[in-house]
Design a protein around this motif. Structure first.
Motif, PDB file in Angstrom:
ATOM      1  N   GLN A  71      42.177  45.924  37.736  1.00 29.50           N
ATOM      2  CA  GLN A  71      42.607  47.399  37.711  1.00 29.50           C
ATOM      3  C   GLN A  71      43.027  47.730  36.009  1.00 29.50           C
ATOM      4  O   GLN A  71      43.402  46.922  35.330  1.00 29.50           O
ATOM      5  CB  GLN A  71      43.856  47.364  38.369  1.00 29.50           C
TER       6      GLN A  71
ATOM      7  N   MET B 251      36.675  44.161  43.306  1.00 26.00           N
ATOM      8  CA  MET B 251      36.679  45.495  43.146  1.00 26.00           C
ATOM      9  C   MET B 251      37.038  45.797  41.529  1.00 26.00           C
ATOM     10  O   MET B 251      38.189  45.269  41.098  1.00 26.00           O
ATOM     11  CB  MET B 251      37.561  46.278  43.742  1.00 26.00           C
TER      12      MET B 251
ATOM     13  N   CYS C 135      43.797  54.783  37.952  1.00 29.46           N
ATOM     14  CA  CYS C 135      43.376  53.769  38.496  1.00 29.46           C
ATOM     15  C   CYS C 135      44.362  52.836  39.042  1.00 29.46           C
ATOM     16  O   CYS C 135      44.142  52.104  40.080  1.00 29.46           O
ATOM     17  CB  CYS C 135      42.757  53.087  37.263  1.00 29.46           C
TER      18      CYS C 135
ATOM     19  N   ASP D 249      38.068  48.362  39.162  1.00 30.73           N
ATOM     20  CA  ASP D 249      38.960  49.650  39.217  1.00 30.73           C
ATOM     21  C   ASP D 249      39.069  50.246  37.977  1.00 30.73           C
ATOM     22  O   ASP D 249      39.958  50.051  37.244  1.00 30.73           O
ATOM     23  CB  ASP D 249      40.297  49.256  40.034  1.00 30.73           C
TER      24      ASP D 249
ATOM     25  N   ILE E 249      44.574  54.107  42.643  1.00 32.93           N
ATOM     26  CA  ILE E 249      43.172  53.564  43.363  1.00 32.93           C
ATOM     27  C   ILE E 249      43.975  52.241  43.753  1.00 32.93           C
ATOM     28  O   ILE E 249      43.510  51.700  44.974  1.00 32.93           O
ATOM     29  CB  ILE E 249      42.170  53.571  42.809  1.00 32.93           C
ATOM     30  N   SER E 250      44.187  51.245  42.923  1.00 30.46           N
ATOM     31  CA  SER E 250      44.373  49.993  43.136  1.00 30.46           C
ATOM     32  C   SER E 250      45.451  49.740  44.327  1.00 30.46           C
ATOM     33  O   SER E 250      45.517  48.911  45.141  1.00 30.46           O
ATOM     34  CB  SER E 250      44.951  49.300  41.948  1.00 30.46           C
TER      35      SER E 250
ATOM     36  N   TRP F 175      36.557  53.246  34.676  1.00 33.24           N
ATOM     37  CA  TRP F 175      36.276  54.698  34.901  1.00 33.24           C
ATOM     38  C   TRP F 175      35.149  54.773  33.617  1.00 33.24           C
ATOM     39  O   TRP F 175      34.494  55.906  33.544  1.00 33.24           O
ATOM     40  CB  TRP F 175      37.249  55.877  34.940  1.00 33.24           C
TER      41      TRP F 175
ATOM     42  N   TYR G 269      37.821  51.631  50.842  1.00 33.13           N
ATOM     43  CA  TYR G 269      37.195  50.359  50.213  1.00 33.13           C
ATOM     44  C   TYR G 269      37.055  49.333  51.296  1.00 33.13           C
ATOM     45  O   TYR G 269      35.910  48.672  51.550  1.00 33.13           O
ATOM     46  CB  TYR G 269      37.944  49.809  49.155  1.00 33.13           C
TER      47      TYR G 269
ATOM     48  N   ILE H  32      41.030  42.374  42.726  1.00 32.33           N
ATOM     49  CA  ILE H  32      41.120  43.645  42.089  1.00 32.33           C
ATOM     50  C   ILE H  32      41.063  43.361  40.782  1.00 32.33           C
ATOM     51  O   ILE H  32      42.155  42.953  40.252  1.00 32.33           O
ATOM     52  CB  ILE H  32      41.913  44.483  42.829  1.00 32.33           C
TER      53      ILE H  32
ATOM     54  N   GLN I 268      34.159  51.150  40.568  1.00 30.45           N
ATOM     55  CA  GLN I 268      34.558  52.524  41.230  1.00 30.45           C
ATOM     56  C   GLN I 268      34.184  53.586  39.902  1.00 30.45           C
ATOM     57  O   GLN I 268      34.455  53.565  38.889  1.00 30.45           O
ATOM     58  CB  GLN I 268      36.178  52.552  41.089  1.00 30.45           C
TER      59      GLN I 268
ATOM     60  N   TYR J 296      39.423  56.287  47.303  1.00 30.70           N
ATOM     61  CA  TYR J 296      38.620  55.245  47.014  1.00 30.70           C
ATOM     62  C   TYR J 296      39.459  53.891  47.440  1.00 30.70           C
ATOM     63  O   TYR J 296      38.858  53.047  47.919  1.00 30.70           O
ATOM     64  CB  TYR J 296      38.873  55.173  45.320  1.00 30.70           C
ATOM     65  N   GLY J 297      40.710  53.691  47.297  1.00 30.13           N
ATOM     66  CA  GLY J 297      41.409  52.533  47.756  1.00 30.13           C
ATOM     67  C   GLY J 297      41.541  52.528  49.208  1.00 30.13           C
ATOM     68  O   GLY J 297      40.997  51.390  50.014  1.00 30.13           O
TER      69      GLY J 297
END
Length: 431
Positions: free
Chosen positions: A193, A247, A199, A249, A202-203, A251, A169, A191, A276, A165-166
């Motif tokens: 987060q 972004m 997460c 980040d 991903i960040s 869920w 991007y 971002i 995300q 994901y990261g």
């Protein structure tokens, strides 16, 4: 989170009592199947705050595959049954207990959508070593396999890990700019987060990839904490930073829907907003409605919109009417079909090692893409190739990450080109 209570009710009606072997409804009895069934264990979130939507999707996809298989005569002349047990994805103890319940039930394999704390579950499953096939999406888990392949040889992650994901991007941002469908007002990325390890990973991967590629820069990183009760302070911070790309980040679908409603009322003009994963859950569109239009999201695991994917979507919607989740519906279905081929290939579902060896030696192309488990991490390769392990340079050698935009309250795949349905459209807050 009120809607999740209703979805738990749906899970109970679909899965009967948790912790018991269940024969799902609408299974044909025209075929005379052996009395000794093949049992698939399903740790499924039913009573916890997190993951109910995804687990319902996974259970539904699994159910659909089971019904088709039993209708066609079962596996090796035996009926496939499901053993459904409750799990709290955020609790190490609950994850461990759910696997232990499957072992006590003497299942022939275990399948789950994802667990936020997979290692305790993996350790518990190592006591039994039946095939454990899942979509956990976590590099920490596959790194555990790499560090001890003998202990975890039976564990297969059917999707690429969350790091992609990261990593992907900035590749996506560059693609949309190159296509001419997005003209960034500056080179800044903001971002937002969440604090769970998933997460955070991903960040960090996004920050690393943005710096490495050098086309954009991370202007700000803002922390949020689940549950997010009010997005207004976060949106105000977004306006202060005024980045070309944002972004989020997180869920949780319901919280993303609340974000869309608040953002539309006071947007950051001309920013490309990406969320995300969470919008993949059916309740996102139900709750967000028209306010979802223009927002983008992605998943490293999702049902394609090719001929195979469309056929699956059609029969899934016929069996489970309403808004369809695009991720674990297909993954649950694919895992069952993959296991069916392995069980038939070996001829003995009780021979766990042989079944695991078969899975490693035989890639499978499902409705969510291509799964090849024979690599150092025992996870599906990511497409497109983003320069990080494990990536594939060809669509049919990996599992494609799907970048999606909500257009006219429908999810449309916009990237990568090999699998896109549409192009990025101007968001309502642009121009």
């Amino acid at each position: 989170m009120i809607r999740k209570i209703n979805r738990r009710t749906v899970i109970r009606s679909a899965g009967a009592l948790a912790g018991t072997a269940v024969a799902m409804p609408f299974v044909s009895r025209r075929h005379a199947l052996a009395a000794d069934p093949i049992v698939l264990g399903l740790p499924t979130s039913q009573t916890a705050a997190a993951g109910v939507a995804d687990d319902l999707d996974h259970l539904n996809g699994t159910t659909l595959a089971m019904e088709e298989i039993n209708e066609a005569g079962g596996i090796l002349g035996r009926e496939l049954k499901l053993f459904v047990t409750d799990v709290d994805k955020l609790s190490p103890e609950s994850c461990q207990q759910a696997i232990a319940a499957c072992i006590d039930a003497k299942v022939h394999a275990i399948s789950n959508a994802f667990l936020f704390v997979p290692i305790p579950a993996m350790d518990e499953s190592a006591k039994y070593k039946c095939p454990y096939v899942q979509g956990n999406t976590q590099r920490a888990a596959t790194e555990a396999f790499k560090s001890n392949p003998e202990k975890y040889a039976h564990i297969f992650q059917t999707d690429p890990s969350e790091v992609h994901y990261g990593y992907t991007y900035p590749l996506w941002l560059e693609h949309e700019e190159a296509q001419g469908v997005w003209k960034p007002k500056n080179r800044k990325v903001h971002i937002i987060q969440e604090q769970v390890a998933y997460c955070q990973t991903i960040s960090k991967a996004a920050q690393e990839a943005i710096k490495k590629r050098g086309k954009f820069e991370v202007a700000e990183v803002t922390d949020i904490q689940f549950p997010v009760q009010d997005w207004a302070p976060v949106i105000q911070k977004m306006k202060e930073v005024d980045a070309a790309a944002i972004m989020v980040d997180h869920w949780v679908a319901a919280e993303y829907a609340a974000f869309c409603k608040q953002f539309i009322a006071d947007p950051v003009k001309d920013s490309l907003v990406y969320m995300q994963y969470g919008p993949s859950q059916p309740e996102f569109l139900t709750l967000a409605g028209d306010t979802a239009n223009g927002f983008c999201w992605s998943t490293v695991l999702g049902v394609y919109a090719d001929e195979k994917g469309r056929a699956f979507r059609e029969k899934y919607k016929k069996r489970f009417p309403g808004i369809m989740g695009l991720v674990y519906t297909g993954n649950g279905y694919d895992i069952v079909q993959y296991l069916k081929l392995a069980w038939e290939g070996v001829g003995d579902p009780d021979n766990f090692k042989a079944v695991c060896d078969w899975i490693r030696d035989h890639p499978y192309r499902g409705v969510c893409g291509y799964m090849d488990m024979k690599n150092e991490l025992q996870e599906a390769a990511h497409f497109p190739d983003n320069g990080y392990p494990i990536s594939a340079s060809e669509l049919e050698k990996g599992m494609s990450q799907l970048y999606v935009q909500v257009q006219n309250t429908e999810h449309k795949i916009i990237f990568p080109n090999e699998i896109s349905e549409s192009k990025l459209q101007p968001a309502p807050w642009w121009g």
